[in-house]
Design a protein around this motif. Structure first.
Motif, PDB file in Angstrom:
ATOM      1  N   ARG A  25      34.965  40.952  37.919  1.00  0.00           N
ATOM      2  CA  ARG A  25      35.001  39.573  38.408  1.00  0.00           C
ATOM      3  C   ARG A  25      33.657  39.216  39.027  1.00  0.00           C
ATOM      4  O   ARG A  25      32.950  40.090  39.542  1.00  0.00           O
ATOM      5  N   THR A  27      38.222  37.722  44.825  1.00  0.00           N
ATOM      6  CA  THR A  27      38.861  37.437  43.550  1.00  0.00           C
ATOM      7  C   THR A  27      39.316  38.733  42.891  1.00  0.00           C
ATOM      8  O   THR A  27      38.498  39.604  42.602  1.00  0.00           O
ATOM      9  N   VAL A  57      37.087  35.727  36.154  1.00  0.00           N
ATOM     10  CA  VAL A  57      37.816  36.982  35.952  1.00  0.00           C
ATOM     11  C   VAL A  57      37.685  37.383  34.489  1.00  0.00           C
ATOM     12  O   VAL A  57      38.086  36.634  33.593  1.00  0.00           O
TER      13      VAL A  57
END
Ligand SMILES: *[C@@H]1O[C@H](CO)[C@@H](O)[C@H](O)[C@H]1NC(C)=O
Ligand SMILES: [Cu+2]
Length: 595
Positions: A318, A173, A274
């Motif tokens: 993240r 991510t 995030v």
């Protein structure tokens, strides 16, 4: 404006006239929409609405080619209305999804307009200058790739970015955001961000993790006071709050206010969190749900499933967390609030206090792998830039980097001094160590190379363990950390900075140089050799360092020039094809050195 009152009293024979009048109004409005001043409106769903699914742009046959336009947008929700900056008129922008080994081709178009606003090196400035950073990605820091120092798009400029994602890149991510020094708060901090996923190739995860569905959760924070301060300082003409019926701490979750994610009973769910805020950190907890840490900053941890009660998410960080929530008393539906709660004690960074979104358990029970107890898993192999560096006896280079000091925005005693003033330097293919301090107040972020924790920090937070990798690190309970990274694959300027965007915009940025080979390429605290730059009396060590640095830098500039020329031609074609008429000034369309 056509008023309804008199219209209702008009006799039937006059109706055609009235319709003609309304048509004229619509025509006038659609002309207006095409003109420069038109601002798209994006709705912020009210509390309790379903968590929006952010549209995903996926690569096909090894290529993702897309366009991101930095555009004004008007965000309108039940309790807010404001004008800000966005990608493609939506907040957050579309998610980019690639596989390791793919090519990512992004035409970045700056739709913002003149005037340029205030100018300054280490103050808020040029709110309409932009560029693009792929946060956390291990890609080249040179144009036409992830160069935030040498690519600047003035209003109406465009630039063709080309990124080659290494074949062994860690799936995970990431996110992308503008990174022009001085406009971070008003762009990345006020809406213009997008998710970036390096997808897991088939067979990479365990069968169980493959069976678990995943959701990207973009946590954006629009702190009104900070945004208005940045707007005033940069003489911004766009950011404006019309209505704000909230406290200071607005958090948008995939663009919605306190939305609801519905999951099925018994089901594990992978949340890709995030932290896309400005300065405030999050301590995310998941109510009565079980939570297991899977990855941080795009790198899978070595000891999944690591049970965590809170996720310590700094701005820029993240966390991939796998959660399973209990069903309610009635054996069916239940709700669990995912919230951020400041820990007890006095700390140097603000933690958000409040709900983020709700997990609603509903529907028929899930059976099979996605509901069974989690089996341990770690990647079978790691890329060269993520090899375990704990066993390496002594690193090739080791420097101390301090965040803060007499001036709270110093990095090793300096504010940002421009793109060619290097703080430290290191050779390629070397194990490099940094002894970091000030991490309890400043989220430390490195471009190009993630770094590994060499010991478990103080504070007994299972979220932080020796051997973990980060690209953005903040730990309110331990100001120092020794970290190591391996300078694999990519030489050139490497940016390190505080990911509190208000701090980085106002000077908390430093550049390191990576190039050459061997320990004699190591250098610490080069900014303190200010007076000896280019001077014959520079000591043998300093002279050699700077000489080598300039030689390498000249080589890089040649690359920049080649890229600029090539890109300029492509750019003219792209712009002509899009009917885009205004040329930016200067010969190197879209490129300009420095902030
Ligand atoms: C930036 O662009 C917006 C519109 O896109 C414009 O309203 C504003 O005046 C421009 N300049 C500044 C300094 O904000
Ligand atoms: Cu900071």
């Amino acid at each position: 404006m056509v008023s309804r009152g008199p219209g209702a009293r008009l006799a039937v024979p006059l109706l055609p006239l009235l319709l003609a009048g309304q048509c004229a109004v619509f025509v006038a409005r659609s002309v207006d929409e095409l003109s420069e001043g038109f601002v798209r409106e994006a709705a912020v769903p009210p509390a309790g609405a379903p968590l929006p699914d952010v549209p995903v742009l996926r690569s096909a046959n090894g290529l993702l080619r897309t366009t991101l336009r930095v555009q004004p947008v008007r965000l309108v929700g039940p309790n807010i209305s404001l004008f800000t900056r966005s990608y493609n008129g939506v907040v957050p922008g579309p998610t980019l999804a690639v596989l390791p080994g793919d090519r990512l081709s992004v035409l970045l178009v700056n739709d913002l307009e003149d005037p340029l606003g205030a100018a300054a090196l280490n103050g808020y400035h040029h709110p309409n200058h932009t560029n693009l950073h792929l946060h956390g990605l291990h890609v080249s820091p040179l144009p036409p790739s992830d160069s935030v120092l040498y690519i600047t798009l003035k209003p109406k400029a465009a630039y063709q970015y080309e990124y080659l994602i290494p074949r062994d890149h860690s799936p995970g991510t990431y996110w992308a955001h503008p990174h022009y020094h001085g406009s971070g708060v008003l762009q990345a901090g006020a809406g213009a961000v997008c998710g970036l996923l390096v997808l897991d190739p088939p067979g990479f995860l365990s069968p169980q993790l493959e069976a678990i569905s995943d959701r990207l959760v973009m946590l954006q924070n629009l702190p009104r006071a900070s945004l208005e301060k940045a707007a005033a300082a940069s003489r911004d003409g766009l950011f404006r709050v019309d209505r704000w019926q909230l406290n200071e701490d607005l958090w948008l979750v995939n663009g919605a206010f306190q939305p609801v994610l519905t999951v099925r009973p018994g089901e594990w769910h992978r949340l890709r969190l995030v932290g896309a805020g400005v300065a405030t950190r999050l301590s995310v907890s998941f109510g009565a749900c079980e939570a297991a840490l899977l990855a941080k900053d795009g790198v899978y941890i070595a000891d999944f499933p690591r049970s965590v009660e809170q996720v310590a998410l700094p701005p820029g960080g993240r966390a991939d967390v796998v959660v399973r929530c209990p069903v309610g008393q009635d054996g069916r539906s239940s709700e669990h609030v995912v919230a951020s709660t400041p820990p007890a004690g006095v700390f140097r960074v603000k933690t958000f206090d409040g709900p983020l979104f709700t997990l609603r358990v509903k529907g028929t029970k899930v059976e099979g792998l996605a509901s069974q107890d989690l089996a341990p898993w770690a990647p079978a192999t790691r890329p060269s830039y993520l090899q375990d560096l704990r066993a390496v006896g002594s690193p090739t280079c080791s420097c101390a980097t301090s965040l803060g000091g007499i001036n709270s925005k110093w990095i090793t005693g300096h504010l940002f001094e421009g793109p060619t003033r290097y703080m430290h330097r290191s050779p390629l293919d070397a194990v490099v160590e940094r002894r970091l301090t000030g991490l309890d107040a400043h989220p430390y972020h490195q471009h190009t190379f993630p770094f590994q924790l060499m010991s478990t920090p103080a504070g007994n937070d299972p979220y932080f363990q020796v051997g973990d990798w980060h690209d953005t690190y903040l730990n309110i309970r331990d100001p120092s950390a020794t970290v190591r990274f391996f300078t694999a694959d990519f030489g050139g300027p490497q940016l390190v900075h505080c990911h509190n965007l208000a701090h980085s915009d106002t000077g908390m940025v430093a550049v390191e140089w990576v190039g050459g080979s061997g320990a004699d390429q190591c250098g610490c605290d080069l900014l303190n050799f200010n007076s000896s730059i280019g001077a014959a009396e520079a000591g043998p060590q300093g002279g050699a360092l700077l000489g080598a640095s300039f030689a390498a830098f000249a080589g890089m500039l040649a690359l920049v020039a080649v890229a600029a020329v090539r890109v300029t031609r492509e750019w003219h074609q792209a712009v002509a094809a899009s009917g885009y008429g205004v040329l930016p000034d200067g010969p190197a369309a879209g490129t300009a050195a420095g902030p």
